[in-house]
Design a protein around this motif. Structure first.
Motif, PDB file in Angstrom:
ATOM      1  N   ALA A 123     -34.345   4.582-108.739  1.00 17.06           N
ATOM      2  CA  ALA A 123     -34.335   6.324-108.547  1.00 17.06           C
ATOM      3  C   ALA A 123     -34.375   6.670-110.089  1.00 17.06           C
ATOM      4  O   ALA A 123     -35.395   7.914-110.217  1.00 17.06           O
ATOM      5  CB  ALA A 123     -33.354   6.824-107.777  1.00 17.06           C
ATOM      6  N   LEU A 124     -33.557   6.159-110.999  1.00 11.70           N
ATOM      7  CA  LEU A 124     -33.604   6.684-112.168  1.00 11.70           C
ATOM      8  C   LEU A 124     -34.845   6.371-113.043  1.00 11.70           C
ATOM      9  O   LEU A 124     -35.539   7.368-113.636  1.00 11.70           O
ATOM     10  CB  LEU A 124     -32.471   5.943-113.187  1.00 11.70           C
ATOM     11  CG  LEU A 124     -31.061   6.554-112.826  1.00 11.70           C
ATOM     12  CD1 LEU A 124     -30.074   5.215-113.386  1.00 11.70           C
ATOM     13  CD2 LEU A 124     -30.823   7.584-113.343  1.00 11.70           C
ATOM     14  N   ILE A 125     -35.497   5.271-112.849  1.00 16.05           N
ATOM     15  CA  ILE A 125     -36.857   5.019-113.661  1.00 16.05           C
ATOM     16  C   ILE A 125     -37.753   5.705-113.072  1.00 16.05           C
ATOM     17  O   ILE A 125     -38.761   6.259-113.621  1.00 16.05           O
ATOM     18  CB  ILE A 125     -36.947   3.521-113.526  1.00 16.05           C
ATOM     19  CG1 ILE A 125     -35.709   2.640-114.477  1.00 16.05           C
ATOM     20  CG2 ILE A 125     -38.330   3.210-114.069  1.00 16.05           C
ATOM     21  CD1 ILE A 125     -36.031   1.088-114.330  1.00 16.05           C
ATOM     22  N   ALA A 126     -37.881   5.924-111.660  1.00 12.98           N
ATOM     23  CA  ALA A 126     -39.105   6.702-110.744  1.00 12.98           C
ATOM     24  C   ALA A 126     -38.936   7.943-111.390  1.00 12.98           C
ATOM     25  O   ALA A 126     -40.087   8.683-111.155  1.00 12.98           O
ATOM     26  CB  ALA A 126     -38.904   6.323-109.407  1.00 12.98           C
ATOM     27  N   ALA A 127     -38.041   8.549-111.585  1.00 14.01           N
ATOM     28  CA  ALA A 127     -37.789   9.881-112.080  1.00 14.01           C
ATOM     29  C   ALA A 127     -38.725  10.317-113.018  1.00 14.01           C
ATOM     30  O   ALA A 127     -38.911  11.296-113.461  1.00 14.01           O
ATOM     31  CB  ALA A 127     -36.425  10.376-112.068  1.00 14.01           C
ATOM     32  N   ASN A 128     -39.053   9.084-114.001  1.00 10.59           N
ATOM     33  CA  ASN A 128     -39.930   9.470-115.163  1.00 10.59           C
ATOM     34  C   ASN A 128     -41.396   9.341-114.838  1.00 10.59           C
ATOM     35  O   ASN A 128     -42.380   9.283-115.661  1.00 10.59           O
ATOM     36  CB  ASN A 128     -39.545   8.276-116.234  1.00 10.59           C
ATOM     37  CG  ASN A 128     -38.110   8.952-116.721  1.00 10.59           C
ATOM     38  OD1 ASN A 128     -37.697  10.012-117.132  1.00 10.59           O
ATOM     39  ND2 ASN A 128     -37.381   7.946-117.051  1.00 10.59           N
TER      40      ASN A 128
END
Length: 283
Positions: free
Chosen positions: A52-57
Motif C-alpha cells: 500500500a505504501l509503494i502503490a500510493a506513489n
C-alpha cells in the motif's frame, strides 16, 4: 481518522520524505477465512502494508503486483494494489508453519514486481533476489535498487492490524543537512510494534521526531477490493471451448474454479454450461 490509510509526510528542512500506513479491517478482510498460521499471516500483513505504501506513489491509473516466491515453507506471497489503493492478496504455505526467522520461512527466492498502467504497451516486470532478514529488509533492498535512493521501512502485523513507517532520503538531503538522514534513522529505529499499530500518525511522528519540522499531507483511504467476477470466469470457460468444458463435467459432475487470491469459488453444473454456450453447439 479512518482505520485504513496511507498518510504521506515531509521533513521540511531535511529533504527526507515518508509515509505511515495502517490497515485495520482491510487487513482483517484480506486474511478472513484463510486459516493462515501466525508466521504466514505476519509476513502477508507486513507485505500488505508495504505494498500500500509503494502503490500510493502510482501517478496514473494502473495496478501494481508484488509476488514474493520462496523455496521455504512459505512458498508464495502475492499482494496486488491499484492507484486507488484497492488491495487484495494471498499466501501459499505448508500446513502448520512454525515460528522461524524470515530467511528460514522463505528460503531462497525472488521478489517480482509487475506494473500494468494505462498507456503501457505491455506490463513492466522486475525481479530481484530475496536479500534481507525481514520483509522490511527485502523491500529496502528492492527500493534502493529500483529507485537509487536509500529507504527505511518499519513494519508490524498481528491479528487485528498491519502497519508501517516508510522513510526515504531524497537527492538533496546531504546538502540540506549532512546529518539529517542519519539522525532520522536513529530516531526511527526506536519505534515499537505496538506504536506502529496503535498510535495515530501525528502521535507516532511526535513521539519519534519531536524536534523535527514535519509537514503532514492528507491521508488516502485504503480498501479491500476482491469482488466476484463471474463474467471473467465465463469468458475463460468460453475460451476453453464447449467440448473441453463438457469433458470436465463428465469426469467431475461440475466445473469448480477456485479464485485463490480472492477466495471465491465458482461452480458450473451441466445446465449452467449449456446456458453459457447456448443450445446450439455451433453458436
Amino acid at each position: 481518522m479512518a482505520h485504513n490509510f496511507v498518510r504521506p509526510f515531509l521533513f521540511e528542512h531535511l529533504d527526507v520524505r515518508g509515509a505511515c500506513v495502517h490497515l485495520g479491517d482491510v487487513w482483517q478482510a484480506l486474511q478472513a477465512r484463510r486459516g493462515y498460521a501466525p508466521p504466514v499471516a505476519r509476513l502477508l500483513g507486513e507485505m500488505a502494508a508495504v505494498t500500500a505504501l509503494i502503490a500510493a506513489n502510482l501517478k496514473q491509473p494502473g495496478r501494481m503486483s508484488f509476488q514474493l516466491q520462496g523455496q521455504g515453507p512459505v512458498r508464495l506471497l502475492v499482494l496486488d494494489c491499484d492507484e486507488q489503493l484497492r488491495l487484495r492478496g494471498m499466501a501459499r504455505a505448508d500446513a502448520g508453519v512454525a515460528e522461524a526467522t524470515v530467511p528460514d520461512l522463505l528460503g531462497h527466492g525472488q521478489l517480482a514486481l509487475t506494473l500494468d498502467s494505462v498507456g503501457m504497451r505491455q506490463p513492466y516486470q522486475s525481479l530481484v533476489p530475496l536479500d534481507g532478514d525481514s520483509i522490511a529488509g527485502i523491500f529496502e533492498h528492492y527500493l534502493e535498487r529500483s529507485e537509487q535512493l536509500p529507504a527505511r521501512l518499519f513494519l508490524m502485523a498481528d491479528g487485528s492490524a498491519a502497519a508501517g513507517l516508510f522513510l526515504q532520503k531524497l537527492p538533496d538531503a546531504d546538502r540540506r543537512d549532512p546529518d539529517g538522514w542519519r539522525r532520522v534513522q536513529i530516531l526511527a529505529e526506536t519505534v515499537r510494534a505496538e506504536e506502529l499499530g496503535g498510535l495515530t500518525t501525528l502521535q507516532l511522528l511526535g513521539r519519534l521526531f519531536p524536534e523535527e519540522d514535519i509537514r503532514l499531507f492528507d491521508p488516502r483511504p485504503v480498501t479491500y477490493h476482491c469482488p466476484e467476477d463471474w463474467g471473467k470466469v465465463e469468458s475463460m470457460l468460453r475460451s476453453l471451448g464447449r467440448d473441453e468444458c463438457e469433458a470436465v463435467l463428465r469426469e467431475h459432475g461440475e466445473i469448480h474454479i477456485h479464485d485463490e487470491i480472492c477466495g471465491h469459488d465458482y461452480r458450473f453444473d451441466a445446465g449452467r454450461v449449456a446456458e453459457l454456450f447456448g443450445r446450439d453447439r455451433h453458436v
